[in-house]
Design a protein around this motif. Structure first.
Motif, mmCIF file in Angstrom:
data_model
loop_
_atom_site.group_PDB
_atom_site.id
_atom_site.type_symbol
_atom_site.label_atom_id
_atom_site.label_comp_id
_atom_site.label_asym_id
_atom_site.label_seq_id
_atom_site.Cartn_x
_atom_site.Cartn_y
_atom_site.Cartn_z
ATOM 1 N N UNK A 1 -90.819 -22.866 -26.791
ATOM 2 C CA UNK A 1 -90.928 -21.436 -27.027
ATOM 3 C C UNK A 1 -90.974 -21.177 -28.521
ATOM 4 N N UNK A 2 -92.018 -20.473 -28.959
ATOM 5 C CA UNK A 2 -92.190 -20.149 -30.373
ATOM 6 C C UNK A 2 -92.088 -18.638 -30.532
ATOM 7 N N UNK A 3 -91.230 -18.199 -31.448
ATOM 8 C CA UNK A 3 -91.034 -16.776 -31.673
ATOM 9 C C UNK A 3 -91.806 -16.326 -32.901
ATOM 10 N N UNK A 4 -92.272 -15.067 -32.852
ATOM 11 C CA UNK A 4 -92.881 -14.442 -34.020
ATOM 12 C C UNK A 4 -91.894 -13.391 -34.514
ATOM 13 N N UNK A 5 -91.267 -13.674 -35.656
ATOM 14 C CA UNK A 5 -90.205 -12.802 -36.163
ATOM 15 C C UNK A 5 -90.531 -12.301 -37.559
ATOM 16 N N UNK A 6 -90.041 -11.103 -37.869
ATOM 17 C CA UNK A 6 -90.270 -10.513 -39.190
ATOM 18 C C UNK A 6 -88.957 -9.947 -39.724
ATOM 19 N N UNK A 7 -89.008 -9.442 -40.964
ATOM 20 C CA UNK A 7 -87.865 -8.789 -41.607
ATOM 21 C C UNK A 7 -86.637 -9.683 -41.617
ATOM 22 N N UNK A 8 -86.853 -10.974 -41.945
ATOM 23 C CA UNK A 8 -85.769 -11.932 -42.133
ATOM 24 C C UNK A 8 -84.928 -12.125 -40.866
ATOM 25 N N UNK A 9 -85.544 -11.955 -39.697
ATOM 26 C CA UNK A 9 -84.838 -12.151 -38.425
ATOM 27 C C UNK A 9 -85.047 -13.545 -37.854
ATOM 28 N N UNK A 10 -85.634 -14.448 -38.652
ATOM 29 C CA UNK A 10 -85.992 -15.761 -38.131
ATOM 30 C C UNK A 10 -84.773 -16.521 -37.592
ATOM 31 N N UNK A 11 -83.685 -16.503 -38.371
ATOM 32 C CA UNK A 11 -82.493 -17.230 -37.954
ATOM 33 C C UNK A 11 -81.927 -16.717 -36.638
ATOM 34 N N UNK A 13 -83.550 -15.464 -34.096
ATOM 35 C CA UNK A 13 -84.360 -15.859 -32.943
ATOM 36 C C UNK A 13 -84.062 -17.287 -32.496
ATOM 37 N N UNK A 14 -83.810 -18.189 -33.445
ATOM 38 C CA UNK A 14 -83.567 -19.580 -33.051
ATOM 39 C C UNK A 14 -82.087 -19.838 -32.786
ATOM 40 N N UNK A 15 -81.208 -19.099 -33.467
ATOM 41 C CA UNK A 15 -79.775 -19.358 -33.325
ATOM 42 C C UNK A 15 -79.184 -18.636 -32.117
ATOM 43 N N UNK A 16 -79.561 -17.372 -31.924
ATOM 44 C CA UNK A 16 -78.955 -16.550 -30.882
ATOM 45 C C UNK A 16 -79.808 -16.503 -29.612
ATOM 46 N N UNK A 17 -81.114 -16.338 -29.769
ATOM 47 C CA UNK A 17 -81.985 -16.238 -28.595
ATOM 48 C C UNK A 17 -82.434 -17.596 -28.079
ATOM 49 N N UNK A 18 -82.232 -18.656 -28.860
ATOM 50 C CA UNK A 18 -82.506 -20.006 -28.365
ATOM 51 C C UNK A 18 -83.956 -20.430 -28.413
ATOM 52 N N UNK A 19 -84.779 -19.788 -29.240
ATOM 53 C CA UNK A 19 -86.170 -20.221 -29.372
ATOM 54 C C UNK A 19 -86.218 -21.604 -30.024
ATOM 55 N N UNK A 20 -87.209 -22.402 -29.624
ATOM 56 C CA UNK A 20 -87.332 -23.742 -30.201
ATOM 57 C C UNK A 20 -87.865 -23.696 -31.627
ATOM 58 N N UNK A 21 -88.815 -22.782 -31.855
ATOM 59 C CA UNK A 21 -89.421 -22.634 -33.181
ATOM 60 C C UNK A 21 -89.582 -21.152 -33.494
ATOM 61 N N UNK A 22 -89.692 -20.855 -34.788
ATOM 62 C CA UNK A 22 -89.948 -19.480 -35.190
ATOM 63 C C UNK A 22 -90.861 -19.494 -36.411
ATOM 64 N N UNK A 56 -86.274 -25.699 -37.334
ATOM 65 C CA UNK A 56 -86.988 -24.892 -36.347
ATOM 66 C C UNK A 56 -88.017 -23.959 -36.973
ATOM 67 N N UNK A 57 -88.071 -23.894 -38.300
ATOM 68 C CA UNK A 57 -89.033 -23.020 -38.967
ATOM 69 C C UNK A 57 -90.448 -23.591 -38.870
ATOM 70 N N UNK A 58 -91.412 -22.726 -38.596
ATOM 71 C CA UNK A 58 -92.832 -23.071 -38.680
ATOM 72 C C UNK A 58 -93.344 -22.468 -39.989
ATOM 73 N N UNK A 59 -93.583 -23.322 -40.982
ATOM 74 C CA UNK A 59 -94.034 -22.859 -42.296
ATOM 75 C C UNK A 59 -95.554 -22.811 -42.348
ATOM 76 N N UNK A 60 -96.099 -21.740 -42.900
ATOM 77 C CA UNK A 60 -97.556 -21.584 -42.930
ATOM 78 C C UNK A 60 -97.974 -20.818 -44.171
ATOM 79 N N UNK A 61 -99.264 -20.904 -44.501
ATOM 80 C CA UNK A 61 -99.820 -20.217 -45.662
ATOM 81 C C UNK A 61 -100.819 -19.135 -45.265
ATOM 82 N N UNK A 62 -101.166 -19.075 -44.000
ATOM 83 C CA UNK A 62 -101.956 -17.963 -43.468
ATOM 84 C C UNK A 62 -101.958 -18.035 -41.951
ATOM 85 N N UNK A 63 -102.315 -16.917 -41.325
ATOM 86 C CA UNK A 63 -102.480 -16.857 -39.874
ATOM 87 C C UNK A 63 -103.521 -15.782 -39.572
#
Length: 289
Positions: A1-11, A13-22, A56-63
């Motif tokens: 499960x990969x989450x799309x998170x914004x506004x510094x909510x990444x942690x 999604x993976x810590x509390x909601x249990x997503x595998x990646x964000x 668990x972070x997915x690092x990217x330079x564009x999408x």
């Protein structure tokens, strides 16, 4: 499960909601804008709270929702410096469509085909093959957090240059040290002590913050007669330094604008009876060959 998170909510999604990646949009935005102190602060906070989140972070330079990588970062040293961070930091690196080829068209997810007749930038592809692809083949070394350490870059005036990203990692006998200056200015200084990192002791059920020297981070001997040879993937040079120097003074380096060092092969050696490595180290005086 990969989450799309914004506004510094990444942690969250993976810590509390249990997503595998964000998706880690902060990587792209902050490094593009050269908000280096803020991004280093984010990494430091994560290391102090729970280093496993970095994995668990997915690092990217564009999408598909953002401008293309070549429009945001260009095709020069800044692009390849940040791309190097993406390839060597814990987590998962994600390349956008057309990023390696240097395409400028922004692709929407509803696109069935490209609308621009763009040619592949072969020079850009070749530089990826030279600088980035060898690091991607070593992702097993870079992706974990158990031995990952982030370091401060101390300048001669005893300040901290927040524009320099310096970190090490280890896996078995493999060791790596990455240093990158994300600013259009030159700098010089030392890498010696890591930022605090939370270490969990499963047997005792306890947690504590730990700081290490660079010598400890690279698992070297703090004894006379031990030296370390570092191969730099970025410039194809090799360096020799005294292990005791890395423990006591740290690793001295001078960096130009958007310059990087990627020491992806690090070998510790013990001097022979004739002291040849010691003499060589003194002769080279920190320079690469």
């Amino acid at each position: 499960l990969v989450a799309e998170a914004f506004w510094m909510m990444e942690g969250y999604f993976v810590r509390t909601l249990g997503m595998h990646r964000v998706y880690n949009s902060a990587f792209m935005i902050m490094l593009r804008n050269e908000d280096n102190e803020k991004y280093r602060y984010l990494i430091k906070n994560t290391l102090q709270f729970d280093p496993e989140i970095l994995k668990r972070y997915v690092n990217f330079m564009n999408n598909p929702d953002e401008r293309t990588a070549i429009e945001q970062f260009g095709d020069g040293d800044k692009y390849f410096g940040i791309c190097t961070l993406m390839a060597t930091m814990p987590g998962l690196p994600m390349f956008g469509h057309g990023q390696i080829e240097g395409f400028t068209e922004k692709y929407g997810m509803e696109y069935r085909r490209a609308y621009l007749d763009e040619k592949v930038n072969q020079g850009l592809v070749d530089r990826h093959k030279w600088e980035i692809f060898p690091l991607l083949r070593q992702r097993k070394l870079f992706s974990g957090v158990e031995n990952f350490l982030l370091y401060d870059f101390s300048t001669p005036d005893r300040g901290i240059n927040q524009n320099v990203f310096a970190f090490s990692n280890r896996l078995g006998n493999e060791k790596a040290l990455v240093i990158y200056n994300n600013k259009y200015e030159s700098t010089r200084g030392w890498i010696r002590e890591s930022s605090p990192k939370m270490v969990k002791h499963q047997d005792e059920g306890s947690h504590k913050l730990v700081q290490k020297t660079l010598g400890e981070g690279l698992d070297l001997h703090n004894e006379p007669g031990y030296y370390v040879i570092l191969h730099d993937q970025a410039n194809r040079l090799e360096y020799i330094r005294s292990c005791q120097e890395l423990f006591n003074q740290g690793f001295y380096v001078e960096l130009g604008a958007f310059q990087k060092h990627v020491f992806n092969r690090i070998e510790e050696i013990r001097d022979d009876q004739d002291g040849r490595f010691g003499r060589l180290c003194e002769y080279l005086h920190g320079n690469g060959v």
